[in-house]
Design an enzyme around this catalytic site. Sequence first.
Site, short mmCIF file in Angstrom:
data_model
loop_
_atom_site.label_atom_id
_atom_site.label_comp_id
_atom_site.label_asym_id
_atom_site.label_seq_id
_atom_site.Cartn_x
_atom_site.Cartn_y
_atom_site.Cartn_z
N LYS A 3 -42.75 -31.43 -75.45
CA LYS A 3 -44.11 -31.25 -75.96
C LYS A 3 -44.91 -30.28 -75.09
O LYS A 3 -45.60 -29.39 -75.60
CB LYS A 3 -44.82 -32.61 -76.03
CG LYS A 3 -46.20 -32.52 -76.65
CD LYS A 3 -46.74 -33.86 -77.08
CE LYS A 3 -47.13 -34.73 -75.91
NZ LYS A 3 -48.06 -35.81 -76.33
N ARG A 18 -47.36 -24.76 -74.75
CA ARG A 18 -47.56 -23.52 -74.00
C ARG A 18 -46.86 -22.34 -74.67
O ARG A 18 -47.37 -21.22 -74.64
CB ARG A 18 -47.08 -23.71 -72.56
CG ARG A 18 -47.99 -24.62 -71.73
CD ARG A 18 -47.28 -25.12 -70.47
NE ARG A 18 -48.17 -25.86 -69.59
CZ ARG A 18 -48.49 -27.14 -69.74
NH1 ARG A 18 -48.01 -27.82 -70.78
NH2 ARG A 18 -49.28 -27.75 -68.86
N ASP A 36 -46.00 -39.83 -67.04
CA ASP A 36 -45.84 -40.22 -68.45
C ASP A 36 -44.70 -41.19 -68.67
O ASP A 36 -44.54 -41.71 -69.78
CB ASP A 36 -45.62 -38.98 -69.32
CG ASP A 36 -46.90 -38.20 -69.56
OD1 ASP A 36 -47.99 -38.81 -69.49
OD2 ASP A 36 -46.82 -36.99 -69.80
N LYS A 68 -55.05 -42.36 -69.39
CA LYS A 68 -54.16 -41.68 -70.32
C LYS A 68 -54.59 -42.05 -71.75
O LYS A 68 -55.73 -42.43 -71.97
CB LYS A 68 -52.70 -42.05 -70.02
CG LYS A 68 -52.24 -41.69 -68.61
CD LYS A 68 -52.29 -40.19 -68.33
CE LYS A 68 -51.11 -39.45 -68.90
NZ LYS A 68 -51.10 -38.01 -68.55
#
EC number: 2.5.1.19
Length: 440
Positions: A26, A31, A320, A347
Amino acid sequence: MSSSTHHWIARRGTALQGSLAIPGDKSVSHRAVMFAALADGVSQIDGFLEGEDTRSTAAIFAKLGVRIETPSASQRIVHGVGVDGLQPPTEALDCGNAGTGMRLLAGLLAAQRFDSVLVGDESLSKRPMRRVTGPLAQMGARIETQDDGTPPLHVHGGQALHGIDFVSPVASAQVKSAVLLAGLYAQGETSVTEPHPTRDYTERMLSAFGVEIDFSPGKARLRGGQRLRATDIAVPADFSSAAFFIVAASIVPGSEVVLRAVGLNPRRTGLLAALRLMGAEISEENHAEHGGEPVADLRVRYAPLRGAQIPEALVPDMIDEFPALFVAAAAASGQTVVTGAAELRVKESDRLAAMATGLRTLGVQVDETPDGATIHGGSIGSGVIESHGDHRIAMAFAIAGQLSTGQVQVNDVANVATSFPGFDTLAQGAGFGLETAGRR
């Protein structure tokens, strides 16, 4: 049917087996679209994550005048407009659930000649943005947030930006990236120094697009006024998505899986070090490099895990992956202690509270602290879990269900599509006991 009725029933399946293709990364997908849009020329992106977050980012650049073709779900052909070619949007730019998208776009749009507004979904609209707008203001940007520092972001264009030497108080790749993207348009040099090294996707990919940038762990510097050259990008499999299968194969007896071409950015793979500390059996095969990113196949075999003290130095490199780690800790013998992870509270949900509460619901003893928790490994029972609309919480408890003495119902799982479309289908094929009910 609302997303709140969309839930999973997870229970013991079979040993996990197979060679699995995890969706594209992701962070790299976000980007790749952004930088290809700013480049001179046409770029092809293969392995693009066809998730809601990344689609939101691509849709935003379409609204900014960039032509993006979709030959297949995992491909994008981006006709770059150059660093000065974006067009004023005619409506607010919706980032969906993507904190990465919003924070990086804040840095990019702060340097444009036009005004813009960045909005997000209910979850993103609660997330802190002053950590980004503060340093951008030091560069001369004008961005307004809500009174509490949350979105929407009202970005006032036409500002002359100047480079700064920014010493970041938080270890955040998103903050660093926003400052560096603004720095592309700023007068002079821009540098970022971090309290701890964070993921360097932005630096690696800017370099792949021809930008001269000096970077090392915890530091990055570039000069303004550079242009980007179109380049083709092969997006590696997302390590954060692979993490759920890494943990599942590690804790379900008899399992052995191969996860193909997984991105192994050294600032991303703290989970591997943590699991190996706990006794996991994970090997790396077929090392390569895709678009500046190291990749390899991961072979994961079941191994009895033992509790461990997780070194704080690993925390930024696995921020994460903590929901998956908490499940590994619940399945391990002994205690696992996590400290230095206060960032988890801001988060997509308060992940420390959500994981602690969920594991307690399943009969696991968890002692929560302001910046971490102690998880006492043992039997995982049954119960109903609220995911709070957080995709990683939902997938973590799907794993927990594989060791449940009964079954685990995970509520509100529609948001899994933001990062891992098709998770349930892939999991079922690998051997998970997982049923989906109440589809939207």
